[in-house]
Design a protein around this motif. Structure first.
Motif, PDB file in Angstrom:
ATOM      1  N   LYS A   1     -25.419 -82.718  71.838  1.00 46.49           N
ATOM      2  CA  LYS A   1     -24.789 -81.486  72.299  1.00 46.49           C
ATOM      3  C   LYS A   1     -25.808 -80.414  72.659  1.00 46.49           C
ATOM      4  CE  LYS A   1     -20.709 -82.263  69.501  1.00 46.49           C
ATOM      5  NZ  LYS A   1     -19.992 -81.897  68.286  1.00 46.49           N
ATOM      6  N   SER A   2     -27.009 -80.517  72.104  1.00 51.27           N
ATOM      7  CA  SER A   2     -28.019 -79.483  72.328  1.00 51.27           C
ATOM      8  C   SER A   2     -29.414 -80.046  72.071  1.00 51.27           C
ATOM      9  CB  SER A   2     -27.781 -78.306  71.373  1.00 51.27           C
ATOM     10  OG  SER A   2     -28.011 -78.723  70.038  1.00 51.27           O
ATOM     11  N   LYS A   3     -30.403 -79.257  72.415  1.00 51.00           N
ATOM     12  CA  LYS A   3     -31.786 -79.647  72.148  1.00 51.00           C
ATOM     13  C   LYS A   3     -32.012 -79.725  70.641  1.00 51.00           C
ATOM     14  CE  LYS A   3     -35.137 -77.029  73.637  1.00 51.00           C
ATOM     15  NZ  LYS A   3     -36.287 -76.432  74.320  1.00 51.00           N
ATOM     16  N   ASP A   4     -31.362 -78.845  69.873  1.00 48.60           N
ATOM     17  CA  ASP A   4     -31.489 -78.899  68.415  1.00 48.60           C
ATOM     18  C   ASP A   4     -31.028 -80.249  67.865  1.00 48.60           C
ATOM     19  OD1 ASP A   4     -32.641 -76.431  68.109  1.00 48.60           O
ATOM     20  OD2 ASP A   4     -30.774 -75.409  67.576  1.00 48.60           O
ATOM     21  N   GLU A   5     -29.966 -80.807  68.455  1.00 48.83           N
ATOM     22  CA  GLU A   5     -29.511 -82.131  68.020  1.00 48.83           C
ATOM     23  C   GLU A   5     -30.530 -83.216  68.345  1.00 48.83           C
ATOM     24  OE1 GLU A   5     -25.621 -83.483  69.019  1.00 48.83           O
ATOM     25  OE2 GLU A   5     -24.636 -81.851  67.935  1.00 48.83           O
ATOM     26  N   ILE A   6     -31.225 -83.065  69.462  1.00 48.40           N
ATOM     27  CA  ILE A   6     -32.284 -84.026  69.813  1.00 48.40           C
ATOM     28  C   ILE A   6     -33.422 -83.918  68.801  1.00 48.40           C
ATOM     29  CG2 ILE A   6     -34.025 -84.650  71.539  1.00 48.40           C
ATOM     30  CD1 ILE A   6     -32.006 -83.650  73.672  1.00 48.40           C
ATOM     31  N   ILE A   7     -33.802 -82.701  68.474  1.00 47.55           N
ATOM     32  CA  ILE A   7     -34.868 -82.477  67.495  1.00 47.55           C
ATOM     33  C   ILE A   7     -34.454 -83.057  66.146  1.00 47.55           C
ATOM     34  CG2 ILE A   7     -36.150 -80.718  66.218  1.00 47.55           C
ATOM     35  CD1 ILE A   7     -35.913 -78.969  68.810  1.00 47.55           C
ATOM     36  N   GLN A   8     -33.204 -82.818  65.763  1.00 49.18           N
ATOM     37  CA  GLN A   8     -32.686 -83.350  64.492  1.00 49.18           C
ATOM     38  C   GLN A   8     -32.751 -84.878  64.488  1.00 49.18           C
ATOM     39  OE1 GLN A   8     -31.278 -81.405  61.812  1.00 49.18           O
ATOM     40  NE2 GLN A   8     -31.524 -83.335  60.741  1.00 49.18           N
ATOM     41  N   ALA A   9     -32.327 -85.505  65.583  1.00 50.34           N
ATOM     42  CA  ALA A   9     -32.336 -86.970  65.670  1.00 50.34           C
ATOM     43  C   ALA A   9     -33.763 -87.513  65.601  1.00 50.34           C
ATOM     44  CB  ALA A   9     -31.653 -87.424  66.953  1.00 50.34           C
ATOM     45  N   ALA A  10     -34.688 -86.875  66.288  1.00 44.88           N
ATOM     46  CA  ALA A  10     -36.084 -87.311  66.254  1.00 44.88           C
ATOM     47  C   ALA A  10     -36.655 -87.151  64.848  1.00 44.88           C
ATOM     48  CB  ALA A  10     -36.910 -86.517  67.261  1.00 44.88           C
ATOM     49  N   SER A  11     -36.322 -86.053  64.197  1.00 48.56           N
ATOM     50  CA  SER A  11     -36.785 -85.817  62.831  1.00 48.56           C
ATOM     51  C   SER A  11     -36.194 -86.836  61.869  1.00 48.56           C
ATOM     52  CB  SER A  11     -36.413 -84.407  62.381  1.00 48.56           C
ATOM     53  OG  SER A  11     -37.029 -83.454  63.207  1.00 48.56           O
ATOM     54  N   ASP A  12     -34.907 -87.119  62.045  1.00 53.66           N
ATOM     55  CA  ASP A  12     -34.256 -88.123  61.200  1.00 53.66           C
ATOM     56  C   ASP A  12     -34.897 -89.491  61.370  1.00 53.66           C
ATOM     57  OD1 ASP A  12     -32.492 -86.226  60.253  1.00 53.66           O
ATOM     58  OD2 ASP A  12     -30.804 -86.902  61.477  1.00 53.66           O
ATOM     59  N   GLU A  13     -35.203 -89.840  62.616  1.00 48.82           N
ATOM     60  CA  GLU A  13     -35.831 -91.135  62.881  1.00 48.82           C
ATOM     61  C   GLU A  13     -37.191 -91.228  62.190  1.00 48.82           C
ATOM     62  OE1 GLU A  13     -37.392 -93.470  66.776  1.00 48.82           O
ATOM     63  OE2 GLU A  13     -35.395 -92.576  66.913  1.00 48.82           O
ATOM     64  N   GLU A  14     -37.960 -90.168  62.258  1.00 52.19           N
ATOM     65  CA  GLU A  14     -39.276 -90.146  61.601  1.00 52.19           C
ATOM     66  C   GLU A  14     -39.114 -90.265  60.092  1.00 52.19           C
ATOM     67  OE1 GLU A  14     -43.317 -90.190  61.193  1.00 52.19           O
ATOM     68  OE2 GLU A  14     -42.159 -90.345  63.031  1.00 52.19           O
TER      69      GLU A  14
END
Length: 97
Positions: free
Chosen positions: A25-38
């Motif tokens: 839904k937003s860039k914040d969600e992309i950042i969250q997903a990348a952080s979660d993956e890490e």
């Protein structure tokens, strides 16, 4: 993360904005997903230590896997951003805590 536009993200991902917004839904969600993956990757590597017969050997092996991954300049820049974001963004910080 914050200097990158959604247009740049779409270009890098080779997808249209409409397609990207189907997943995030937003860039914040992309950042969250990348952080979660890490975080999941680190957790998976660390969880292997529990079954180790030789903890010193297992710690050394795990450390070398992590060092090798972060030796890649792109990965090193990415993880620096993820950790910086976890300090700035309480939601992401909770995942790393």
């Amino acid at each position: 993360f914050h200097q990158t536009s959604m247009k740049e993200i779409c270009q890098q991902a080779k997808m249209s904005p409409g397609n990207l917004y189907r997943y995030f839904k937003s860039k914040d969600e992309i950042i969250q997903a990348a952080s979660d993956e890490e975080a999941q990757w680190l957790l998976a590597e660390m969880s292997k230590l529990g079954a180790a017969r030789d903890i010193v050997k297992a710690l050394t092996k795990t450390a070398m896997i992590i060092i090798k991954a972060y030796n890649d300049p792109n990965q090193a820049r990415f993880i620096a951003e993820v950790y910086a974001e976890s300090a700035r963004n309480p939601a992401i910080g909770r995942h790393f805590a």
